[in-house]
Design a protein around this motif. Sequence first.
Motif, PDB file in Angstrom:
ATOM      1  N   LEU A  47       0.833  -1.209   0.000  1.00  0.00           N
ATOM      2  CA  LEU A  47       0.000   0.000   0.000  1.00  0.00           C
ATOM      3  C   LEU A  47       0.866   1.258   0.000  1.00  0.00           C
ATOM      4  O   LEU A  47       0.562   2.238  -0.690  1.00  0.00           O
ATOM      5  CB  LEU A  47      -0.925  -0.002   1.213  1.00  0.00           C
ATOM      6  N   ARG A  48       1.965   1.232   0.754  1.00  0.00           N
ATOM      7  CA  ARG A  48       2.859   2.393   0.786  1.00  0.00           C
ATOM      8  C   ARG A  48       3.489   2.627  -0.583  1.00  0.00           C
ATOM      9  O   ARG A  48       3.566   3.766  -1.056  1.00  0.00           O
ATOM     10  CB  ARG A  48       3.961   2.187   1.832  1.00  0.00           C
ATOM     11  N   ARG A  49       3.927   1.559  -1.240  1.00  0.00           N
ATOM     12  CA  ARG A  49       4.538   1.705  -2.568  1.00  0.00           C
ATOM     13  C   ARG A  49       3.540   2.256  -3.579  1.00  0.00           C
ATOM     14  O   ARG A  49       3.886   3.113  -4.401  1.00  0.00           O
ATOM     15  CB  ARG A  49       5.088   0.356  -3.033  1.00  0.00           C
ATOM     16  N   LEU A  50       2.307   1.760  -3.508  1.00  0.00           N
ATOM     17  CA  LEU A  50       1.280   2.270  -4.422  1.00  0.00           C
ATOM     18  C   LEU A  50       1.005   3.747  -4.170  1.00  0.00           C
ATOM     19  O   LEU A  50       0.843   4.541  -5.110  1.00  0.00           O
ATOM     20  CB  LEU A  50      -0.006   1.455  -4.265  1.00  0.00           C
ATOM     21  N   ARG A  51       0.952   4.120  -2.898  1.00  0.00           N
ATOM     22  CA  ARG A  51       0.695   5.531  -2.560  1.00  0.00           C
ATOM     23  C   ARG A  51       1.829   6.423  -3.051  1.00  0.00           C
ATOM     24  O   ARG A  51       1.584   7.482  -3.652  1.00  0.00           O
ATOM     25  CB  ARG A  51       0.523   5.686  -1.042  1.00  0.00           C
ATOM     26  N   GLU A  52       3.065   6.007  -2.805  1.00  0.00           N
ATOM     27  CA  GLU A  52       4.212   6.820  -3.212  1.00  0.00           C
ATOM     28  C   GLU A  52       4.317   6.908  -4.727  1.00  0.00           C
ATOM     29  O   GLU A  52       4.656   7.971  -5.272  1.00  0.00           O
ATOM     30  CB  GLU A  52       5.493   6.236  -2.610  1.00  0.00           C
ATOM     31  N   THR A  53       4.022   5.811  -5.424  1.00  0.00           N
ATOM     32  CA  THR A  53       4.033   5.828  -6.891  1.00  0.00           C
ATOM     33  C   THR A  53       2.979   6.790  -7.437  1.00  0.00           C
ATOM     34  O   THR A  53       3.191   7.468  -8.450  1.00  0.00           O
ATOM     35  CB  THR A  53       3.776   4.412  -7.447  1.00  0.00           C
ATOM     36  N   SER A  54       1.851   6.878  -6.731  1.00  0.00           N
ATOM     37  CA  SER A  54       0.768   7.781  -7.148  1.00  0.00           C
ATOM     38  C   SER A  54       1.004   9.216  -6.700  1.00  0.00           C
ATOM     39  O   SER A  54       0.186  10.089  -7.003  1.00  0.00           O
ATOM     40  CB  SER A  54      -0.566   7.282  -6.572  1.00  0.00           C
ATOM     41  N   LYS A  55       2.114   9.426  -5.924  1.00  0.00           N
ATOM     42  CA  LYS A  55       2.456  10.761  -5.412  1.00  0.00           C
ATOM     43  C   LYS A  55       1.327  11.354  -4.561  1.00  0.00           C
ATOM     44  O   LYS A  55       0.949  12.517  -4.683  1.00  0.00           O
ATOM     45  CB  LYS A  55       2.816  11.713  -6.565  1.00  0.00           C
ATOM     46  N   ILE A  56       0.789  10.512  -3.729  1.00  0.00           N
ATOM     47  CA  ILE A  56      -0.283  10.914  -2.812  1.00  0.00           C
ATOM     48  C   ILE A  56       0.278  10.924  -1.393  1.00  0.00           C
ATOM     49  O   ILE A  56       0.978   9.991  -0.987  1.00  0.00           O
ATOM     50  CB  ILE A  56      -1.471   9.937  -2.917  1.00  0.00           C
ATOM     51  N   THR A  57       0.001  11.956  -0.642  1.00  0.00           N
ATOM     52  CA  THR A  57       0.508  12.067   0.718  1.00  0.00           C
ATOM     53  C   THR A  57      -0.327  11.211   1.676  1.00  0.00           C
ATOM     54  O   THR A  57      -1.458  10.812   1.353  1.00  0.00           O
ATOM     55  CB  THR A  57       0.486  13.524   1.209  1.00  0.00           C
ATOM     56  N   ARG A  58       0.222  10.974   2.856  1.00  0.00           N
ATOM     57  CA  ARG A  58      -0.531  10.232   3.863  1.00  0.00           C
ATOM     58  C   ARG A  58      -1.782  11.012   4.276  1.00  0.00           C
ATOM     59  O   ARG A  58      -2.820  10.413   4.564  1.00  0.00           O
ATOM     60  CB  ARG A  58       0.342   9.952   5.090  1.00  0.00           C
ATOM     61  N   GLU A  59      -1.655  12.323   4.334  1.00  0.00           N
ATOM     62  CA  GLU A  59      -2.811  13.151   4.691  1.00  0.00           C
ATOM     63  C   GLU A  59      -3.932  12.982   3.675  1.00  0.00           C
ATOM     64  O   GLU A  59      -5.106  12.835   4.052  1.00  0.00           O
ATOM     65  CB  GLU A  59      -2.401  14.608   4.794  1.00  0.00           C
ATOM     66  N   GLN A  60      -3.580  12.986   2.389  1.00  0.00           N
ATOM     67  CA  GLN A  60      -4.587  12.828   1.340  1.00  0.00           C
ATOM     68  C   GLN A  60      -5.216  11.443   1.386  1.00  0.00           C
ATOM     69  O   GLN A  60      -6.436  11.299   1.228  1.00  0.00           O
ATOM     70  CB  GLN A  60      -3.948  13.075  -0.033  1.00  0.00           C
ATOM     71  N   ALA A  61      -4.385  10.426   1.622  1.00  0.00           N
ATOM     72  CA  ALA A  61      -4.900   9.059   1.702  1.00  0.00           C
ATOM     73  C   ALA A  61      -5.812   8.901   2.910  1.00  0.00           C
ATOM     74  O   ALA A  61      -6.874   8.267   2.829  1.00  0.00           O
ATOM     75  CB  ALA A  61      -3.744   8.068   1.770  1.00  0.00           C
ATOM     76  N   GLY A  62      -5.423   9.499   4.032  1.00  0.00           N
ATOM     77  CA  GLY A  62      -6.243   9.422   5.232  1.00  0.00           C
ATOM     78  C   GLY A  62      -7.594  10.080   5.028  1.00  0.00           C
ATOM     79  O   GLY A  62      -8.633   9.556   5.458  1.00  0.00           O
TER      80      GLY A  62
END
Length: 280
Positions: free
Chosen positions: A14-29
């Motif tokens: 999940l972290r790799r997918l988020r970082e690849t999508s250039k999405i911050t933890r705040e945005q994902a939360g």
Amino acid sequence: MGPTALRILVGTQLRRLRETSKITREQAGYAIRGSHSKISRMECGRSGFKMRDVEDLLTLYGLAGQAERAPLLLLAEQANQPGWWQEYRDLVPDWFEEFLGLEHDAELIRTYEIQYVPGLLQTEEYARAVIARGHGGEARGRIDLRVAMRMRRQDYLVASGRRLWVIVDECALRRVVGGREVMRAQLGHLVEMAGLAHVTLQVLPFSVEVAVGGVGPVTLLRFPQAELSDIVYLEHLSGAQYLTKDSEVGPYRRLLDELSVHAPPPTATPGILREIMAEL
């Protein structure tokens, strides 16, 4: 693979997918009606998964096709299954529950112990004496359950054949726990365990001068999955610390390597143990 390792594996993906999508933890939360700290716990494998949250995150990260989503969703579902230790849940603090899962899933367990014989190598009577010391005044029934849980951990070690590499300080072997007969039986058990193919046991004698730097018990866990990094577990009086970054794990890996070099080879261990037994 057990639920604890699965949680870490799913979290890593999940972290790799988020970082690849250039999405911050705040945005994902925000997308899952949570916070950045919730995302952090999920990505570190420190919490279970709500399937709706995982599905929403996969959509946010651009995985729309069922063929892409299904494998990760299946892993997340499996990661939510209870481990064997759940039946002892009222005895296990949260900080130790994670260790039980990691220990169960590890391919190699390396440990250095200075005060007691490591739990995975304790006889039942020795374990009872150690546990009674640490939980003085607790009801006999609860002590019995704690001992049963420790023996259960040993059963999994033997059944799985996972590798155990132990370095135990001589002072732990000379500290009489539970009386001399219990201690003799414990040392005899160590001689037997040292003969197993999947167990490496070394004794660090008083005569060896090596700088340990005041370090207490150290356990390093290695997993068969390449995606999972080594984890160092450091237990304290009222909690524990889990080290996962290579910059943190590296010094402890080097310490264990150094201790293994300075200690007599495993072939010498039975003789050392018999000498200590003779002196009891």
